[in-house]
Design a protein around this motif. Sequence first.
Motif, PDB file in Angstrom:
ATOM      1  N   ILE A  32       0.760  -1.317  -0.014  1.00 44.43           N
ATOM      2  CA  ILE A  32       0.070   0.010   0.114  1.00 44.43           C
ATOM      3  C   ILE A  32       0.884   1.265   0.236  1.00 44.43           C
ATOM      4  N   ARG A  33       0.504   2.071  -1.151  1.00 43.55           N
ATOM      5  CA  ARG A  33       1.706   3.110  -1.320  1.00 43.55           C
ATOM      6  C   ARG A  33       0.908   4.378  -0.692  1.00 43.55           C
ATOM      7  N   TYR A  34      -0.474   4.587  -1.194  1.00 42.51           N
ATOM      8  CA  TYR A  34      -1.179   5.402  -0.410  1.00 42.51           C
ATOM      9  C   TYR A  34      -2.393   5.127   0.313  1.00 42.51           C
ATOM     10  N   CYS A  77      -3.307  13.290  11.928  1.00 44.92           N
ATOM     11  CA  CYS A  77      -2.228  12.358  11.113  1.00 44.92           C
ATOM     12  C   CYS A  77      -1.233  13.127  10.543  1.00 44.92           C
ATOM     13  N   LYS A  78      -0.145  12.408  10.054  1.00 37.85           N
ATOM     14  CA  LYS A  78       0.823  13.080   9.078  1.00 37.85           C
ATOM     15  C   LYS A  78       0.454  13.075   7.712  1.00 37.85           C
ATOM     16  N   TYR A  79      -0.338  13.958   7.305  1.00 37.94           N
ATOM     17  CA  TYR A  79      -0.860  13.930   6.133  1.00 37.94           C
ATOM     18  C   TYR A  79       0.247  14.693   4.998  1.00 37.94           C
ATOM     19  N   GLU A 112       1.635   7.049   2.297  1.00 36.52           N
ATOM     20  CA  GLU A 112       1.320   8.541   2.510  1.00 36.52           C
ATOM     21  C   GLU A 112      -0.041   8.451   2.753  1.00 36.52           C
ATOM     22  N   ILE A 113      -0.464   9.257   3.687  1.00 37.94           N
ATOM     23  CA  ILE A 113      -1.914   9.633   4.127  1.00 37.94           C
ATOM     24  C   ILE A 113      -2.319  11.150   3.215  1.00 37.94           C
TER      25      ILE A 113
END
Length: 211
Positions: A48-50, A105-107, A75-76
Amino acid sequence: MIKIFSCGLLDTNTYVVWEERSKEGMIIDCGVEPLTVLRYVEEQRLKIRYVVLTHGHFDHAEYVEEYEKLFREAEIICHEDEKAVLYDMEANLSIWGKRPRAYDCKYTYVKEGDVLSLGKGGIGQKSGEECMNFQILHTPGHTPGCICLYNERDKIMFTGDTLFKRSYGRTDFKYGDSRLMYSSLKRLYSMDPGIVFYPGHYQSSVIGDEI
């Protein structure tokens, strides 16, 4: 490839989408209990990349912190204009749920025209035909930072709560805007007929057909 998970009284959809050759994938919206999705991802051996939020309402973002912990390399993703919703319990509607809170979150914030690529490349890098490229369409109205994700090659689009089959997202919540929604819908309706769209609730349909 697309796998659909639906849950709850609102029939909220969470999607797992991946490029078959590389097994790179993304998760769209976080309304489904994450261990259910994790089991499927592991069974399919996906990377899962995104993890993408089409917008910040609780039925789409409820488990985003848990997804962030489970998929640490992902990445979120959300639109830069969605900050006000994500961090406001009234605006993100979590006051309606069991866990009123900000979704912290760390968006990675995206904007109109950015591209998420599965198979090769990255945000903003439109890769070759062997990849799955999803263009970010900013479609405000339901919330300020609503986005759709459009794959031009395969003519598929994930519309969140902007467009449903025979309906569209409400604009009477905090930060909703009916005029912006009208402009967003007009834009989607003007796109190529035959695009299959996958909404945030209920079943898929075709632009120009059963909308």
